[in-house]
Design an enzyme around this catalytic site. Sequence first.
Site, short mmCIF file in Angstrom:
data_model
loop_
_atom_site.label_atom_id
_atom_site.label_comp_id
_atom_site.label_asym_id
_atom_site.label_seq_id
_atom_site.Cartn_x
_atom_site.Cartn_y
_atom_site.Cartn_z
N LYS A 161 27.70 -17.07 67.05
CA LYS A 161 27.76 -16.04 68.11
C LYS A 161 28.59 -14.87 67.64
CE LYS A 161 32.28 -16.65 69.33
NZ LYS A 161 33.29 -15.69 68.95
N ALA B 288 36.03 -20.59 60.27
CA ALA B 288 37.16 -19.81 60.84
C ALA B 288 36.87 -18.31 60.75
CB ALA B 288 38.49 -20.16 60.17
N GLY B 289 35.63 -17.94 61.02
CA GLY B 289 35.19 -16.54 60.83
C GLY B 289 35.06 -15.75 62.11
N SER C 125 32.61 -24.65 67.10
CA SER C 125 32.07 -24.90 68.44
C SER C 125 30.57 -25.17 68.35
CB SER C 125 32.30 -23.68 69.34
OG SER C 125 33.67 -23.41 69.43
N ALA C 126 29.89 -24.44 67.48
CA ALA C 126 28.45 -24.64 67.29
C ALA C 126 28.18 -26.06 66.80
CB ALA C 126 27.92 -23.62 66.28
N ASP D 122 34.23 -22.10 73.63
CA ASP D 122 32.98 -21.51 73.14
C ASP D 122 31.85 -22.54 73.00
OD1 ASP D 122 34.41 -19.17 72.93
OD2 ASP D 122 34.49 -19.17 70.74
O1 C5P Z 1 39.17 -23.32 73.61
P1 C5P Z 1 39.43 -23.28 72.14
O2 C5P Z 1 40.07 -24.56 71.63
O3 C5P Z 1 38.26 -22.86 71.32
O4 C5P Z 1 40.51 -22.12 71.95
C1 C5P Z 1 41.21 -21.99 70.74
C2 C5P Z 1 42.49 -21.23 71.02
O5 C5P Z 1 42.19 -19.87 71.38
C3 C5P Z 1 43.33 -21.76 72.19
O6 C5P Z 1 44.19 -22.77 71.77
C4 C5P Z 1 44.08 -20.51 72.64
O7 C5P Z 1 45.18 -20.28 71.79
C5 C5P Z 1 43.09 -19.40 72.38
N1 C5P Z 1 42.31 -19.03 73.58
C6 C5P Z 1 42.94 -18.33 74.60
N2 C5P Z 1 42.22 -17.97 75.70
C7 C5P Z 1 40.91 -18.28 75.81
C8 C5P Z 1 40.24 -18.98 74.77
C9 C5P Z 1 40.98 -19.34 73.66
O8 C5P Z 1 44.12 -18.03 74.52
N3 C5P Z 1 40.24 -17.90 76.89
#
Ligand code: C5P
Length: 299
Positions: free
Chosen positions: A11, A98-99, A105-106, A138
Amino acid sequence: MTSVTVRVPAKVNLQLAVGPIRDDGYHDLVNVFHAVSIFDEIVASEGTALTVRVEGHGADQVPDGGDNLAVRAAHALATHAGRPYGASLLIRKNIPVAGGMAGGSADAAAALVACNELWGLGLSRDDLMEIAADLGSDVPFALLGGTAVGTGRGEKLTPLEVGGVFHWVFALADGGLSTPKVYRECDRMREATGMRVGWPEPSEDLLAALRDGDSVRLGKAISNDLQPAAIMLRRSLARTLEAGHEALGGIVSGSGPTCAFLARSPEHAAELAVSLTAAGVCRAAVIGDGPVPGATVGS
Ligand code: C5P
């Protein structure tokens, strides 16, 4: 069934409006997700335990144990089904690791779809969406695909009608950026400048451009509140964005370091890819179209 193959897209965020930090450490977002034709492939085969193997560029950066998000997804699905199912997962990576294109997530979304099929669970997409939201902000979008607005921490999705195909070039960087670090840097910069952070709102211009399939208007409307933080952590991104000035628009994708450039046509995208590569501002430049469907069985 002895093995199931699932293809899942990357995405790019067309708008990433980041609100104030919440009590749970996340940020409320308006996140316009757009699935593009760079795909990871996951093959889930019968196995007694849950294992994973990763192939492709950056595979050595991806955890190959219980921390792997695809393994966590398969575990969550087995727990939901109440049985200690096993599977051996093979992940073929094309989405940069990590890009800022939600590759992890995919893979999690693909593992949910593949194991649901392999184990014959027959769960609906809505059931999978609920499990997906617990795995990461995501992950639900990688199941849905297309173009959608995400609110909350990005997991509450409303699909959008899009009136055309958009042509993109992605400038891939060497090495990744940590999403939590980029959010922290964004908070730090906002605090240091005394910025008042408002409630995130969708851009009417962006939504109209998507509805009309108007790439010129879309190029002007794309935005990413995480971009200043990503550039602060990786100064070279300013040069990458500058090198793509002939695009209709360019932004850092999500938390970076991939940069996304919108082109007028497939030919224009090919030209941009050549000039970005020649400028020496990226590891590789990859062309992709959007929107495309989410995680899908069959290769
Ligand atoms: O939800 P996910 O584990 O992919 O998010 C990775 C990190 O991105 C979270 O630990 C947080 O630090 C940050 N994040 C955030 N607010 C969001 C989505 C992600 O601060 N809405």
